[in-house]
Design an enzyme around this catalytic site. Structure first.
Site: not given
Length: 315
Positions: A17, A199, A263, A296
């Site tokens: 993110d 999202e 994201h 990630r």
């Protein structure tokens, strides 16, 4: 020694993110979800490339109990009305999925060394009975025509639930002025793999239009990016004015070794060229629960504009 930027390769490891903010003085700031989900970190640099090895400072630590004590996710750093704000989500150790959006404020000039004050949960408009009553996260803030808007994800329904994206105008950095408006719900098959998810909204302006990217599906290789767009002159709170793309604008590319891109946030390099910051994995198969797998990684992508003025996302 100046560093060269590498694109579509792991840039800052194990930072999901990712969010990059370029301040008015040219300083770059970076924040992201950290694998332990236990606090908020910032790093800064005079250059975008310099963020990679910049010292990371923990500016806030999760609570031991109660709200904001678990799952500290997706922080974003914004500078509004002369103060710094971090928008983030957090759960409760006694109810780890009671995720809600919270705010930190720093009135000092330097967000790295300044005092951060908890401002509590984002406040909805008085006549709004629904916002932030359920699993809510990924709040982002953007400006258009002198007004600020807040877009966030919130789950509705029963069972596994559905994650939608909502928008509202802001009264101030900590409170919404208008009732929520539903922007997008997972309509298509590529938004419904594993979970029905919209999202991670991010906004970029270009040539009189606003483009809002978002992420869809579960957080493994199926994770991908969709997009909505609208004229800057339109009523941003009229969902009919937004155009949603039928297909993802970015998805897994096994040949490139990039799995589950999403994201994202937008920034620019020192020359003013648009750059997308996003996270992705480098392996297709994930050990254990994807949510708690730390691999990630933050990556960078050069953004270009097509003849139609739309952003082109290309590895």
């Amino acid at each position: 020694m100046s560093q060269e930027l590498e694109y579509n390769k792991p840039w800052i490891l194990q930072r999901a993110d990712p969010y990059v903010y370029k301040h008015t003085d040219g300083t770059y700031y970076f924040t992201a979800s950290i694998p332990a989900y236990d606090g908020i970190v910032l790093r800064h640099s005079d250059t975008l490339a310099g963020l990679k090895d910049a010292e990371e400072v923990r500016v806030w630590q999760k609570h031991d109990k109660g709200i904001m004590s678990e799952h500290i996710w997706a922080p974003e750093l914004h500078y509004l009305d002369g103060k710094w704000y971090i928008y983030y989500a957090g759960g409760d150790i006694d109810d780890v999925w009671a995720i809600r959006p919270y705010i930190l404020e720093c009135a000092d000039q330097d967000p790295m060394t300044g005092n951060w004050v908890e401002k509590g949960k984002m406040t909805r408009a008085e006549e709004d009975e629904f916002s932030f009553e359920a699993f809510s996260l990924d709040g982002t803030v953007f400006e258009n025509r002198g007004k600020h808007y807040y877009i966030w994800a919130e789950k509705v329904g029963v069972g596994k639930q559905i994650s939608n994206l909502y928008i509202a105008e802001m009264e101030n950095p900590c409170k919404l002025k208008t009732v929520q408006v539903l922007l997008t719900t997972p309509d298509y098959d590529w938004e419904r793999i594993g979970f029905w998810v919209n999202e991670g909204p991010a906004v970029i302006h270009h040539d009189g239009k606003i483009y809002m990217t978002y992420s869809a599906s579960e957080t493994g290789a199926a994770y991908c990016m969709g997009m909505l767009s609208i004229s800057e002159d339109a009523d941003l709170l009229d969902p009919a004015m937004w155009k949603k793309e039928r297909y993802p604008v970015l998805e897994t590319n096994a040949e490139k070794g990039i799995y589950g891109p999403g994201h994202n946030s937008f920034t620019e390099d020192e020359q003013g060229n648009p750059i997308m910051v996003y996270h992705a994995r480098t392996e297709e198969k994930i050990e254990g629960n994807p949510l708690y797998n730390p691999n990630r990684h933050a990556m960078l992508m050069k953004l270009t504009w097509g003849e139609d003025g739309r952003p082109v996302f290309k590895y």
